[in-house]
Design an enzyme around this catalytic site. Structure first.
Site, PDB file in Angstrom:
ATOM      1  N   ASP A  90       0.870  -1.175   0.000  1.00 21.06           N
ATOM      2  CA  ASP A  90       0.000   0.000   0.000  1.00 21.06           C
ATOM      3  C   ASP A  90       0.910   1.229   0.000  1.00 21.06           C
ATOM      4  O   ASP A  90       2.044   1.192   0.472  1.00 21.06           O
ATOM      5  CB  ASP A  90      -0.924  -0.015   1.228  1.00 21.06           C
ATOM      6  N   ASP A 125      -3.597   7.270  -3.578  1.00 14.68           N
ATOM      7  CA  ASP A 125      -4.988   7.689  -3.745  1.00 14.68           C
ATOM      8  C   ASP A 125      -5.412   8.580  -2.582  1.00 14.68           C
ATOM      9  O   ASP A 125      -4.721   8.637  -1.555  1.00 14.68           O
ATOM     10  CB  ASP A 125      -5.903   6.455  -3.836  1.00 14.68           C
ATOM     11  N   ALA A 193     -11.536   3.734   1.346  1.00 21.01           N
ATOM     12  CA  ALA A 193     -12.176   4.626   2.329  1.00 21.01           C
ATOM     13  C   ALA A 193     -13.433   4.038   2.952  1.00 21.01           C
ATOM     14  O   ALA A 193     -14.387   4.750   3.241  1.00 21.01           O
ATOM     15  CB  ALA A 193     -12.475   5.976   1.687  1.00 21.01           C
ATOM     16  N   CYS A 276     -13.366 -22.823  19.821  1.00 21.39           N
ATOM     17  CA  CYS A 276     -12.742 -22.782  18.498  1.00 21.39           C
ATOM     18  C   CYS A 276     -11.966 -24.068  18.299  1.00 21.39           C
ATOM     19  O   CYS A 276     -11.419 -24.620  19.261  1.00 21.39           O
ATOM     20  CB  CYS A 276     -11.810 -21.576  18.417  1.00 21.39           C
ATOM     21  N   CYS A 278      -9.248 -24.387  16.290  1.00 21.44           N
ATOM     22  CA  CYS A 278      -7.898 -24.182  15.760  1.00 21.44           C
ATOM     23  C   CYS A 278      -6.851 -24.812  16.690  1.00 21.44           C
ATOM     24  O   CYS A 278      -7.133 -25.128  17.846  1.00 21.44           O
ATOM     25  CB  CYS A 278      -7.614 -22.700  15.507  1.00 21.44           C
ATOM     26  N   CYS A 281      -6.314 -23.061  20.126  1.00 28.38           N
ATOM     27  CA  CYS A 281      -7.389 -23.202  21.109  1.00 28.38           C
ATOM     28  C   CYS A 281      -7.522 -24.625  21.613  1.00 28.38           C
ATOM     29  O   CYS A 281      -7.974 -24.851  22.740  1.00 28.38           O
ATOM     30  CB  CYS A 281      -8.708 -22.717  20.508  1.00 28.38           C
TER      31      CYS A 281
HETATM   32  N1  GUN Z   1      -6.375   1.205   3.459  1.00 29.09           N
HETATM   33  C1  GUN Z   1      -7.644   1.294   3.906  1.00 29.09           C
HETATM   34  N2  GUN Z   1      -8.361   2.127   3.132  1.00 29.09           N
HETATM   35  C2  GUN Z   1      -7.536   2.573   2.153  1.00 29.09           C
HETATM   36  C3  GUN Z   1      -7.716   3.455   1.040  1.00 29.09           C
HETATM   37  O1  GUN Z   1      -8.794   3.999   0.796  1.00 29.09           O
HETATM   38  N3  GUN Z   1      -6.624   3.643   0.240  1.00 29.09           N
HETATM   39  C4  GUN Z   1      -5.429   3.041   0.492  1.00 29.09           C
HETATM   40  N4  GUN Z   1      -4.416   3.274  -0.347  1.00 29.09           N
HETATM   41  N5  GUN Z   1      -5.240   2.214   1.537  1.00 29.09           N
HETATM   42  C5  GUN Z   1      -6.284   1.983   2.348  1.00 29.09           C
HETATM   43 ZN    ZN Z   2      -8.765 -20.784  17.926  1.00 32.29          ZN
END
Ligand code: GUN
Ligand code: ZN
Length: 484
Positions: A90, A125, A193, A276, A278, A281
């Site tokens: 990201d 973005d 977002a 759970c 897993c 757990c």
């Molecule tokens: N991580 C959570 N929401 C967003 C987003 O709208 N844009 C980016 N780039 N990373 C995110």
């Molecule tokens: Zn578990």
């Protein structure tokens, strides 16, 4: 780089697919755990052993890190993280939107992401918050789209570019944004977002925003729901047509002593049992876990197991055609999720187009089931049935002399000709004792059939307990009552 997304099976708008990124393949729906190199409670190598095929990390953290920046540049991200699968990075967008202090521009973050060997890069973005007015949402969307376009020039034939879909809460902007990134040929398209919506349980708006974006996006786009990773809402998100998720929840929640389940989050402090299956757990008691020096790591492992298992459950449900049942079950965990589910059902006429033709079964789970795509489709198809003369609709599926056509009745669908008795959905519907909702929905089917065949004369034979309902729902129809 050769990249593409192939859809293998469908259910509702959900897909079982294969995202190809160069030589690597990610089976979808997929969970990309969020990895922070500074706080690795579960290592990427362990994740890989748990079946994780892709993860996501933040390029901005590497860019700023004295400890990791040089090693990310050489020998590279895959080597530093010791992860052979797909790594998505990201940009600093989220930090920018939260802290407003990112000192990288679009070109710099993209060039850095490319240099560290990311498989899927994200431009800078602008995540427009839900409260933003239209003017701001439009202006920020323009900037986001121009940065996506610029990314194509900067990256060239390098890693895959994820093209974020923004637009705030404005559905037309989300749709336009979806169309715009698809026109650019984007394979991976994150919907951005939405974290503030999920954090505040605003699931109805989440559903609206995602469906709007999906309307504009190409059906061939691999859709990432940015910041979604709580197992309780994954089935709902997949049903809308989201394919990729990223989870920081497994680690963030572990830090706070919170134990994820598919029904919601529990506090480890309140747990006497660990409900759970897993490996963590099964090997520990709740008390062990609370007092363990490894508590955070063990909780994170459990959280990850639960989330990954839910992804597999969803994949199996898509194969079987039982995703509606899973969504119904999950969305009863919280009233606001139920609102989101109901919003999804309101879009059933739209979703019907992408839903598959046959499924293993149709399991009736109450009123909401009457609104499912299969019922919408059945009712639509009923209007194409040509009938003439005297038509009997028999609630106990018996034919009688004196009619030109004798139809059975299967709620919540409605009337059916004997030839369809064994076909989906009539033959595969698992329906408990009839209730008013389903019979009303079935009567809607009778009304549709009657309206499509105004020359035919319809008679319904039913038990006395349904006579009033039939007369109410199908005005003017002849009702013959069987005594109860
Ligand atoms: N991580 C959570 N929401 C967003 C987003 O709208 N844009 C980016 N780039 N990373 C995110
Ligand atoms: Zn578990």
């Amino acid at each position: 780089m050769i990249a593409g997304f192939e859809v293998l099976h469908k259910d509702i708008a959900g897909r079982l697919g294969r995202l190809r990124v160069g030589e690597k393949v990610v089976r979808t729906p997929a969970l990309l755990p969020v990895v922070n190199p500074h706080l690795q409670v579960v290592s990427p190598a362990e994740m890989s052993a748990m079946g994780v095929e892709a993860l996501i990390t933040n390029a901005y953290i590497f860019f700023r890190s004295e400890q990791f920046r040089d090693r990310a540049l050489d020998p590279g991200l895959h080597s530093v993280l010791d992860f052979p699968g797909v790594i998505m990075t990201d940009s600093g967008s989220f930090q920018l939107s939260v802290y407003g202090d990112v000192e990288l521009d679009n070109r710099e973050t993209l060039e850095f992401q490319k240099r560290i060997g990311s498989d899927i890069v994200v431009p800078l973005d602008l995540p427009t918050p839900p409260g933003a007015d239209r003017k701001r949402a439009e202006a920020e969307l323009d900037i986001t789209l121009s940065r996506v376009k610029e990314a194509r020039d900067i990256i060239g034939n390098g890693p895959l570019i994820a093209a974020p879909v923004q637009g705030g809460l404005f559905e037309d902007l989300r749709e336009e944004a979806g169309r715009a990134v698809s026109r650019l040929g984007s394979v991976v398209t994150p919907i951005g977002a939405v974290v503030p919506l999920m954090e505040n349980y605003r699931y109805r708006e989440l559903v609206r925003v995602v469906l709007a974006a999906k309307k504009g996006l190409s059906p061939g786009a691999c859709v990432h729901l940015f910041g979604a990773g709580h197992p309780v809402m994954l089935a709902l998100a997949v049903a809308m047509g989201c394919d990729l998720f990223d989870s920081a929840a497994y680690a963030l929640y572990a830090k706070q002593g919170r134990y994820l389940t598919v029904h919601g989050t529990l506090s480890l402090d309140d747990l006497v049992e660990l409900p759970c299956s897993c490996s963590i757990c099964r090997a520990h008691t709740a008390e062990d876990l609370r007092t363990s020096p490894e508590r955070e790591r063990l909780l994170a492992l459990h959280n990850l197991h639960v989330t990954l298992a839910e992804i597999l459950r969803i994949r199996q449900a898509i194969r079987d055609g039982t995703l509606w049942e899973l969504v119904d079950e999950r969305c009863r965990s919280h009233p606001r999720l139920l609102d989101g589910y109901r919003e999804l059902l309101r879009a059933a006429p739209l979703l019907e187009a992408s839903d598959r033709a046959t499924k293993r079964r149709f399991f009736y789970r109450g009123y909401e089931s009457c609104l499912r795509t299969e019922v919408v489709r059945y009712h639509r198809d009923l209007s194409r049935f040509a009938l003439a003369g005297r038509v009997l609709v028999s609630f106990d599926n018996r034919s009688e002399p004196g009619y030109d056509a004798c139809l059975g009745f299967r709620p919540p669908f409605g009337p059916f000709p004997p030839a369809l008795a064994e076909t989906f959905p009539i033959g595969q519907s698992e329906v408990p004792s009839w209730d008013t909702s389903m019979v009303r929905s079935g009567c809607e089917g009778i009304a549709i059939l009657k309206a499509a065949n105004p020359e035919a004369v319809f008679t319904v034979r039913c038990g006395s307990e349904w006579a009033f309902l039939v007369e109410d729902e199908v005005p003017g129809i002849e009702v013959l009552c069987d005594e109860a």
